[in-house]
Design a protein around this motif. Sequence first.
Motif, PDB file in Angstrom:
ATOM      1  N   UNK A 107       0.779  15.029  12.586  1.00  0.00           N
ATOM      2  CA  UNK A 107      -0.462  15.563  12.039  1.00  0.00           C
ATOM      3  C   UNK A 107      -0.582  15.368  10.538  1.00  0.00           C
ATOM      4  N   UNK A 108       0.350  14.641   9.937  1.00  0.00           N
ATOM      5  CA  UNK A 108       0.287  14.452   8.490  1.00  0.00           C
ATOM      6  C   UNK A 108      -0.992  13.726   8.083  1.00  0.00           C
ATOM      7  N   UNK A 109      -1.270  12.673   8.828  1.00  0.00           N
ATOM      8  CA  UNK A 109      -2.459  11.866   8.510  1.00  0.00           C
ATOM      9  C   UNK A 109      -3.730  12.705   8.716  1.00  0.00           C
ATOM     10  N   UNK A 110      -3.753  13.461   9.819  1.00  0.00           N
ATOM     11  CA  UNK A 110      -4.919  14.306  10.088  1.00  0.00           C
ATOM     12  C   UNK A 110      -5.124  15.286   8.936  1.00  0.00           C
ATOM     13  N   UNK A 111      -4.016  15.848   8.468  1.00  0.00           N
ATOM     14  CA  UNK A 111      -4.108  16.829   7.391  1.00  0.00           C
ATOM     15  C   UNK A 111      -4.703  16.208   6.128  1.00  0.00           C
ATOM     16  N   UNK A 112      -4.144  15.078   5.702  1.00  0.00           N
ATOM     17  CA  UNK A 112      -4.627  14.502   4.444  1.00  0.00           C
ATOM     18  C   UNK A 112      -6.083  14.047   4.569  1.00  0.00           C
ATOM     19  N   UNK A 113      -6.422  13.460   5.705  1.00  0.00           N
ATOM     20  CA  UNK A 113      -7.796  12.986   5.856  1.00  0.00           C
ATOM     21  C   UNK A 113      -8.770  14.156   5.896  1.00  0.00           C
ATOM     22  N   UNK A 114      -8.406  15.219   6.637  1.00  0.00           N
ATOM     23  CA  UNK A 114      -9.304  16.370   6.730  1.00  0.00           C
ATOM     24  C   UNK A 114      -9.503  17.009   5.365  1.00  0.00           C
ATOM     25  N   UNK A 115      -8.396  17.204   4.667  1.00  0.00           N
ATOM     26  CA  UNK A 115      -8.484  17.862   3.366  1.00  0.00           C
ATOM     27  C   UNK A 115      -9.358  17.046   2.419  1.00  0.00           C
ATOM     28  N   UNK A 116      -9.153  15.736   2.428  1.00  0.00           N
ATOM     29  CA  UNK A 116      -9.938  14.900   1.523  1.00  0.00           C
ATOM     30  C   UNK A 116     -11.408  14.865   1.909  1.00  0.00           C
ATOM     31  N   UNK A 158      -9.947  27.127  -3.160  1.00  0.00           N
ATOM     32  CA  UNK A 158     -10.047  26.152  -2.082  1.00  0.00           C
ATOM     33  C   UNK A 158     -10.839  24.930  -2.519  1.00  0.00           C
ATOM     34  N   UNK A 159     -11.828  25.136  -3.393  1.00  0.00           N
ATOM     35  CA  UNK A 159     -12.608  24.002  -3.883  1.00  0.00           C
ATOM     36  C   UNK A 159     -11.737  22.997  -4.614  1.00  0.00           C
ATOM     37  N   UNK A 160     -10.771  23.497  -5.390  1.00  0.00           N
ATOM     38  CA  UNK A 160      -9.990  22.551  -6.185  1.00  0.00           C
ATOM     39  C   UNK A 160      -8.776  22.034  -5.419  1.00  0.00           C
ATOM     40  N   UNK A 161      -8.471  22.640  -4.270  1.00  0.00           N
ATOM     41  CA  UNK A 161      -7.273  22.229  -3.519  1.00  0.00           C
ATOM     42  C   UNK A 161      -7.243  20.756  -3.109  1.00  0.00           C
ATOM     43  N   UNK A 162      -8.300  20.236  -2.463  1.00  0.00           N
ATOM     44  CA  UNK A 162      -8.190  18.867  -1.953  1.00  0.00           C
ATOM     45  C   UNK A 162      -7.809  17.872  -3.028  1.00  0.00           C
ATOM     46  N   UNK A 163      -8.546  17.895  -4.139  1.00  0.00           N
ATOM     47  CA  UNK A 163      -8.257  16.936  -5.206  1.00  0.00           C
ATOM     48  C   UNK A 163      -6.864  17.180  -5.780  1.00  0.00           C
ATOM     49  N   UNK A 164      -6.478  18.446  -5.928  1.00  0.00           N
ATOM     50  CA  UNK A 164      -5.164  18.767  -6.474  1.00  0.00           C
ATOM     51  C   UNK A 164      -4.047  18.244  -5.578  1.00  0.00           C
ATOM     52  N   UNK A 165      -4.188  18.488  -4.277  1.00  0.00           N
ATOM     53  CA  UNK A 165      -3.154  18.020  -3.344  1.00  0.00           C
ATOM     54  C   UNK A 165      -3.057  16.506  -3.400  1.00  0.00           C
ATOM     55  N   UNK A 166      -4.206  15.873  -3.361  1.00  0.00           N
ATOM     56  CA  UNK A 166      -4.263  14.422  -3.360  1.00  0.00           C
ATOM     57  C   UNK A 166      -3.569  13.850  -4.595  1.00  0.00           C
ATOM     58  N   UNK A 167      -3.876  14.430  -5.744  1.00  0.00           N
ATOM     59  CA  UNK A 167      -3.309  13.915  -6.979  1.00  0.00           C
ATOM     60  C   UNK A 167      -1.806  14.187  -7.033  1.00  0.00           C
ATOM     61  N   UNK A 168      -1.373  15.349  -6.563  1.00  0.00           N
ATOM     62  CA  UNK A 168       0.057  15.675  -6.623  1.00  0.00           C
ATOM     63  C   UNK A 168       0.875  14.843  -5.641  1.00  0.00           C
ATOM     64  N   UNK A 169       0.278  14.493  -4.490  1.00  0.00           N
ATOM     65  CA  UNK A 169       1.004  13.631  -3.554  1.00  0.00           C
ATOM     66  C   UNK A 169       1.375  12.334  -4.270  1.00  0.00           C
ATOM     67  N   UNK A 170       0.393  11.755  -4.918  1.00  0.00           N
ATOM     68  CA  UNK A 170       0.649  10.518  -5.656  1.00  0.00           C
ATOM     69  C   UNK A 170       1.711  10.723  -6.720  1.00  0.00           C
ATOM     70  N   UNK A 171       1.630  11.870  -7.381  1.00  0.00           N
ATOM     71  CA  UNK A 171       2.573  12.126  -8.459  1.00  0.00           C
ATOM     72  C   UNK A 171       3.992  12.332  -7.934  1.00  0.00           C
ATOM     73  N   UNK A 172       4.106  13.130  -6.871  1.00  0.00           N
ATOM     74  CA  UNK A 172       5.434  13.384  -6.290  1.00  0.00           C
ATOM     75  C   UNK A 172       6.039  12.099  -5.749  1.00  0.00           C
ATOM     76  N   UNK A 173       5.189  11.240  -5.174  1.00  0.00           N
ATOM     77  CA  UNK A 173       5.704   9.977  -4.655  1.00  0.00           C
ATOM     78  C   UNK A 173       6.352   9.139  -5.749  1.00  0.00           C
ATOM     79  N   UNK A 174       5.864   9.325  -6.985  1.00  0.00           N
ATOM     80  CA  UNK A 174       6.422   8.527  -8.069  1.00  0.00           C
ATOM     81  C   UNK A 174       7.726   9.122  -8.600  1.00  0.00           C
ATOM     82  N   UNK A 175       8.070  10.327  -8.160  1.00  0.00           N
ATOM     83  CA  UNK A 175       9.372  10.897  -8.527  1.00  0.00           C
ATOM     84  C   UNK A 175      10.399  10.355  -7.535  1.00  0.00           C
TER      85      UNK A 175
END
Lengths: 285, 328
Positions: A107-116, A158-175
């Motif tokens: 469900x990872x993909x479902x989660x990211x797509x839904x949130x976005x 909740x309004x700021x969550x989607x963009x925040x999660x999206x941006x942090x995923x990218x950031x964490x991936x770079x760690x």
Amino acid sequence: MRADSPMAPPRSFLWSRRIFLTLLTGFVLLPVYVMVSSSLKPLADVTGKFRWLPSGLTIRPYIDIWSTVPLARYFVNSLVVAGAATVCSVVIAVFSAYAVSRYDFRGKRVFTVTVLSTQMFPGILFLLPLFLLYVNIGNATGIALFGSRGGLILTYLTFSLPFSIWMLIGYFDSVPRDLDEAALVDGCGPLGALFRIVVPAAIPGIVAVAVYAFMTAWGEVLFASVMTNDTTRTLAVGLQGYSTLNDVYWNQIMAASLVVSVPVVAGFLLLQRYLVAGLTAGAVK
Amino acid sequence: MTTTAEVEKPRTDAGSEPAPRPRPGRIRRIGLPYLLLLPALVLELLVHLVPMVIGIVMSFKELTQFYIRDWGTAPWSGLDNYKVSVDFDAPVGEALLHSFLVTIGFTLLSVGLCWLIGTAAAIFMQDTFRGRGLLRALFLVPYALPVYAAVITWVFMFQHDNGLVNHVLHDQLHLTDKPSFWLIGDNSFYALLTVSVWKGWPFAFLIVMAGLQNIPGELYEAAALDGAGRWQQIRRITLPSLGAVNQVLLLVLFLWTFNDFNTPFVLFGRAAPEAADLISVHIYQASFVTWNFGTGSAMSVLLLLFLLAVTGVYLAVTSRGRRASHAR
């Protein structure tokens, strides 16, 4: 980088740049100038024809704004709502982004797509349903969400969550994963690895997300206009109070606009370096 | 969106390696990601998804002020709300269509201008020059200002009698015979566009600026050695390299501008002039001024379907375009 380019830019480029940036600066600064200069004008200057220069400088508007409308109360409400929404949003986004970045699960993909995809929802679509939902939850459980700061905090975070999660995923991936895997081997739990290794390495991204979340909450008008009452009104709605009176005190409106802008603009400009860095690593890939 | 797909690649690679992490019990290990996601899931459900479902249900009900206290008891009305919304010969449908077209025109112009200005500014500010840092900070001010504070300043500037715009155009430059009205009538469209571009372009600037930093410097050096001038470098290297960034940027700008409520609401108040009747404010009025929430919901659902379709087609087309250009 570009600055080391072995060829000096041609004159056509330099002149285009000068002209373009000058015009743009004028366009950007015009309202800022109007805001600052008008906030220091006596009332007569803003009721008659527009004047580029004030006939006299006064700080009167900055004193009067606090009594014309209960600005201090609105200010506190906005601070509480935006502050709490930011803290919660960042913490929740960090957990979610860590899960998505470091684990494989169903469900990872479902989660990211839904949130976005919630980003594309027109706010107007869930304004009324959310209003009804909050009222009903209040009636059923006694938890006052409608008209309270709590409800607004919940909504804004909740309004700021989607963009925040999206941006942090990218950031964490770079760690590099080696870092937190090493920490896991050393006996840190997953949360230990998150807070001791990943979070410190991703501070620019986290700051960027916090700035974004705060600005979202501080500037929102639609839900604030429906979901607040006299005691919980935020600046977004309260500032319109100056214009509904019989006289329009434009000098006070400008003074109040400036006062409510200073915290966000100052914070933003101080932290914009992080925002650019965060966007480079996170959102822009 | 595509970005998530790209982001996932390194993760699947790393996941296939034998993980040297200790195993604190299988259940905890499997459950942990879900536990971490739980708060976000609950909130998304409460604030986004459940209200959306309620909104869809409401669009099939005859929900007027009589039923608002207990909306469950409102009678079902089938597709009536939708029929009213898309009956373009009747006043309600006609007004909605008009508002929709105004919004499309406004959005395309605003997004185009924001992108153009933002990209040009970012490219011009790629080199270091004196005052660049200060200028960059200044340019971000419109984006950082709270919407209502910025827009209220524009309202003052657009005032008929005491505003700056009329003072400059009429009193100082004598371009108009008499002072114009900017916040009512046909001019309101341009007033709205100006404010929207003023407020929106720094975001494009910010994103493009971030995107430019990912272009390797060697590309420019190689091009310069081959004798490419600055303008050619911009056309051949900079602009093509921004493809991926632009794909997301344009979509986000489009969705935000299309759904924008704050700007027109603060600029015009509850009653937007016809020439600048953006769809969000239109639906807000249709719901809260006439107290007909069923029809308002139906309109919102139609709007969502439109945005879904546009997003889907856009992503399909641009992703294929990008793949094709990569293969070349």
